[in-house]
Design a protein around this motif. Structure first.
Motif, PDB file in Angstrom:
ATOM      1  N   ALA A  76      15.070   6.072   0.753  1.00  0.00           N
ATOM      2  CA  ALA A  76      13.659   6.188   0.381  1.00  0.00           C
ATOM      3  C   ALA A  76      13.082   4.787   0.344  1.00  0.00           C
ATOM      4  N   ARG A  77      11.770   4.685   0.571  1.00  0.00           N
ATOM      5  CA  ARG A  77      11.150   3.367   0.512  1.00  0.00           C
ATOM      6  C   ARG A  77       9.741   3.452  -0.030  1.00  0.00           C
ATOM      7  N   LEU A  78       9.354   2.377  -0.687  1.00  0.00           N
ATOM      8  CA  LEU A  78       8.019   2.210  -1.258  1.00  0.00           C
ATOM      9  C   LEU A  78       7.497   0.886  -0.730  1.00  0.00           C
ATOM     10  N   GLU A  79       6.291   0.901  -0.155  1.00  0.00           N
ATOM     11  CA  GLU A  79       5.791  -0.296   0.523  1.00  0.00           C
ATOM     12  C   GLU A  79       4.305  -0.519   0.272  1.00  0.00           C
ATOM     13  N   VAL A  80       3.937  -1.789   0.192  1.00  0.00           N
ATOM     14  CA  VAL A  80       2.535  -2.218   0.169  1.00  0.00           C
ATOM     15  C   VAL A  80       2.314  -2.991   1.460  1.00  0.00           C
ATOM     16  N   GLN A  81       1.304  -2.567   2.222  1.00  0.00           N
ATOM     17  CA  GLN A  81       1.022  -3.155   3.526  1.00  0.00           C
ATOM     18  C   GLN A  81      -0.419  -3.631   3.594  1.00  0.00           C
ATOM     19  N   LYS A  82      -0.663  -4.728   4.304  1.00  0.00           N
ATOM     20  CA  LYS A  82      -2.004  -5.253   4.555  1.00  0.00           C
ATOM     21  C   LYS A  82      -2.275  -5.147   6.050  1.00  0.00           C
ATOM     22  N   PRO A  83      -2.816  -4.010   6.533  1.00  0.00           N
ATOM     23  CA  PRO A  83      -3.095  -3.874   7.951  1.00  0.00           C
ATOM     24  C   PRO A  83      -4.320  -4.677   8.401  1.00  0.00           C
ATOM     25  N   ALA A  84      -5.188  -5.022   7.475  1.00  0.00           N
ATOM     26  CA  ALA A  84      -6.378  -5.829   7.761  1.00  0.00           C
ATOM     27  C   ALA A  84      -6.752  -6.573   6.491  1.00  0.00           C
ATOM     28  N   SER A  85      -7.588  -7.593   6.645  1.00  0.00           N
ATOM     29  CA  SER A  85      -7.955  -8.390   5.473  1.00  0.00           C
ATOM     30  C   SER A  85      -8.738  -7.572   4.443  1.00  0.00           C
ATOM     31  N   ASP A  86      -9.434  -6.516   4.878  1.00  0.00           N
ATOM     32  CA  ASP A  86     -10.213  -5.706   3.944  1.00  0.00           C
ATOM     33  C   ASP A  86      -9.562  -4.364   3.628  1.00  0.00           C
ATOM     34  N   GLY A  87      -8.279  -4.193   3.960  1.00  0.00           N
ATOM     35  CA  GLY A  87      -7.606  -2.927   3.702  1.00  0.00           C
ATOM     36  C   GLY A  87      -6.204  -3.118   3.167  1.00  0.00           C
ATOM     37  N   THR A  88      -5.794  -2.195   2.287  1.00  0.00           N
ATOM     38  CA  THR A  88      -4.450  -2.201   1.713  1.00  0.00           C
ATOM     39  C   THR A  88      -3.923  -0.775   1.724  1.00  0.00           C
TER      40      THR A  88
END
Length: 173
Positions: free
Chosen positions: A151-163
């Motif tokens: 299992a995994r839990l992740e925080v990603q920043k696909p763009a400067s204005d999105g999380t």
């Protein structure tokens, strides 16, 4: 005292290697989460799928697709009236994932890559599509239930204005 701490740390790291990713293997999985875009007031549900290849126990190459969100918006029509519309935001990504065991079954990982973001605006007045390519980075925590399932839990920043914050499952094969 320092030698005892170093020895204990080495034993913990060595014991966690049993659940580490095996090199030259593939994995695939899916995740669900929430995406926050700065220009929109609400967070929307995201769903995605990914595939990867373990280059070594600590590095993998991963690609995937994610629907980041489906937002309802007000769109000004040609006559000046406000119509209801929607914006769908999709992400296709390719990244290098580096992981480090931090316990018997836990691993901390980071990602650095590139992603293609596509936003589709649909309204009664008109439709529009825009895309851009941006850098992608993220951090996550993985827990191996078995050598084949984690299992995994992740925080990603696909763009400067999105999380995006997501939870998923991966299967090694």
């Amino acid at each position: 005292m320092f030698k005892k701490i170093a020895a204990a740390t080495a034993l913990v790291l060595a014991s966690s290697a049993a659940f580490a990713a095996q090199p030259n293997t593939f994995y695939a999985g899916a995740d669900v989460g929430k995406t926050k875009v700065d220009d929109f007031s609400k967070r929307d549900t995201s769903v995605g799928a990914f595939v990867g290849y373990n280059l070594s126990q600590n590095f993998a190459v991963e690609g995937g697709y994610r629907r980041l969100g489906d937002y309802d918006i007000g769109v000004m029509s040609y006559g000046g009236a406000i119509d209801n519309g929607s914006v769908k935001v999709d992400q296709a990504h390719l990244s290098l994932v580096g992981s480090m065991p931090i316990g018997e079954s836990f691993s901390l990982y980071g990602r650095l890559g590139v992603n293609r973001l596509e936003a589709k605006l649909s309204s009664p007045a008109y439709d529009s599509k825009e895309s851009t390519t941006k850098a992608l980075y993220g951090v996550g925590l993985s827990y191996a239930f078995t050598p084949a399932v984690s299992a995994r839990l992740e925080v990603q920043k696909p763009a400067s204005d999105g999380t995006n914050v997501s939870a998923g499952v991966a299967f090694q094969f």
